[in-house]
Design a protein around this motif. Structure first.
Motif, short mmCIF file in Angstrom:
data_model
loop_
_atom_site.label_atom_id
_atom_site.label_comp_id
_atom_site.label_asym_id
_atom_site.label_seq_id
_atom_site.Cartn_x
_atom_site.Cartn_y
_atom_site.Cartn_z
N ARG A 71 42.31 37.75 39.73
CA ARG A 71 42.26 36.30 39.54
C ARG A 71 40.81 35.86 39.71
NH1 ARG A 71 46.25 37.46 37.39
NH2 ARG A 71 48.35 37.21 38.14
N PHE A 72 40.23 35.35 38.65
CA PHE A 72 38.85 34.89 38.66
C PHE A 72 38.81 33.41 39.04
CE2 PHE A 72 39.13 38.34 35.54
CZ PHE A 72 38.14 39.19 36.02
N THR A 73 37.68 32.96 39.62
CA THR A 73 37.57 31.54 39.98
C THR A 73 37.60 30.67 38.74
OG1 THR A 73 35.16 31.82 40.07
CG2 THR A 73 36.35 31.85 42.16
N ARG A 74 37.08 31.16 37.63
CA ARG A 74 37.15 30.47 36.33
C ARG A 74 37.46 31.53 35.28
NH1 ARG A 74 32.99 29.72 38.55
NH2 ARG A 74 32.23 27.91 39.63
N GLY A 75 38.30 31.17 34.33
CA GLY A 75 38.65 32.10 33.27
C GLY A 75 40.04 32.68 33.46
N GLN A 100 33.22 35.16 30.74
CA GLN A 100 31.86 34.61 30.76
C GLN A 100 31.79 33.30 31.54
OE1 GLN A 100 29.60 36.70 29.76
NE2 GLN A 100 27.95 35.32 30.24
N GLU A 101 32.85 32.46 31.42
CA GLU A 101 32.84 31.17 32.10
C GLU A 101 32.96 31.29 33.62
OE1 GLU A 101 35.11 32.23 29.89
OE2 GLU A 101 37.12 31.55 30.40
N CYS A 102 33.26 32.45 34.12
CA CYS A 102 33.37 32.65 35.56
C CYS A 102 32.01 32.64 36.24
CB CYS A 102 34.10 33.97 35.86
SG CYS A 102 34.48 34.19 37.61
N PHE A 103 30.98 33.05 35.54
CA PHE A 103 29.64 33.14 36.13
C PHE A 103 29.01 31.75 36.27
CE2 PHE A 103 30.31 37.26 34.06
CZ PHE A 103 30.15 38.08 35.16
N ALA A 104 28.78 31.35 37.56
CA ALA A 104 28.18 30.04 37.80
C ALA A 104 27.43 30.02 39.13
CB ALA A 104 29.25 28.96 37.76
N PRO A 105 26.43 30.76 39.43
CA PRO A 105 25.89 31.85 38.63
C PRO A 105 26.67 33.15 38.81
CG PRO A 105 24.54 31.62 40.58
CD PRO A 105 25.60 30.54 40.64
N ASP A 106 27.27 33.37 40.01
CA ASP A 106 28.05 34.59 40.22
C ASP A 106 29.52 34.31 39.94
OD1 ASP A 106 25.75 35.96 40.99
OD2 ASP A 106 26.04 35.50 43.11
N CYS A 107 30.29 35.38 39.82
CA CYS A 107 31.73 35.25 39.58
C CYS A 107 32.49 35.80 40.78
CB CYS A 107 32.13 36.02 38.33
SG CYS A 107 33.92 36.02 38.03
N ALA A 108 33.38 35.00 41.34
CA ALA A 108 34.24 35.45 42.43
C ALA A 108 35.61 35.79 41.85
CB ALA A 108 34.36 34.38 43.49
N ALA A 109 36.19 36.84 42.39
CA ALA A 109 37.51 37.27 41.94
C ALA A 109 38.31 37.78 43.13
CB ALA A 109 37.39 38.36 40.88
N GLN A 110 39.62 37.68 42.99
CA GLN A 110 40.54 38.22 43.99
C GLN A 110 41.31 39.36 43.32
OE1 GLN A 110 44.16 36.00 45.16
NE2 GLN A 110 43.21 35.99 47.19
N VAL A 111 41.26 40.55 43.91
CA VAL A 111 41.93 41.73 43.37
C VAL A 111 43.10 42.06 44.29
CG1 VAL A 111 41.67 44.18 42.80
CG2 VAL A 111 39.75 42.60 42.44
N THR A 112 44.31 42.13 43.72
CA THR A 112 45.51 42.41 44.50
C THR A 112 46.28 43.56 43.86
OG1 THR A 112 45.69 40.09 45.14
CG2 THR A 112 47.64 41.46 45.46
N VAL A 113 46.42 44.66 44.61
CA VAL A 113 47.24 45.77 44.15
C VAL A 113 48.70 45.46 44.49
CG1 VAL A 113 45.40 47.48 44.32
CG2 VAL A 113 46.90 47.11 46.26
#
Length: 137
Positions: A71-75, A100-113
């Motif tokens: 799950r990306f913060t944007r996108g 691409q829209e996630c970068f503002a400037p960096d992209c945060a994401a949550q990874v869940t197995v």
């Protein structure tokens, strides 16, 4: 069981007493249940704007195929098919393009197995990590 494996398990057990809540630090593989954790594949963030996840089963039981969600913060989010992983083994997942829209400037994401909770695990509280990726160069 080989002498080397016994030595590694013994050394790991000593260290795990202090670090058992860290992703990637194995529990004692004697656990009958699987325990899936997301790990970086030489760093989650890869060149070219890709996110790569390795899934480790740090439990003793085998894990059936499941799904890993990103799950990306944007996108748009991504659900990645995750193959079955035998106890004590790892599986590298297919790379996911970071929106691409996630970068503002960096992209945060949550990874869940095991994001759909398909597998009964020894520890359900270590399935998620937060990741921050810089923009691709």
């Amino acid at each position: 069981m080989s002498t080397l494996r016994k030595w590694i398990l013994a050394a790991t057990a000593v260290g795990a007493a202090h670090c058992s809540n860290l992703p990637g630090i194995p529990s004692l593989l004697g656990d009958a249940e699987p325990d899936l954790v997301p790990l970086p594949a030489a760093g989650f963030c890869q060149s070219g704007g890709l996110l790569v996840v390795t899934v480790r089963n740090q439990g003793g039981g085998d894990a059936n195929a499941t799904t890993t969600s990103i799950r990306f913060t944007r996108g748009a989010p991504a659900d990645v098919p995750t193959p079955g992983v035998a106890g004590g083994r790892i599986a590298m997942l297919s790379p996911v393009g970071i929106p691409q829209e996630c970068f503002a400037p960096d992209c945060a994401a949550q990874v869940t197995v095991d994001s759909r909770n398909d597998i009964a695990e020894a520890d359900e509280n270590n399935n998620t990590v937060e990741v921050t990726c810089p923009p691709p160069s």
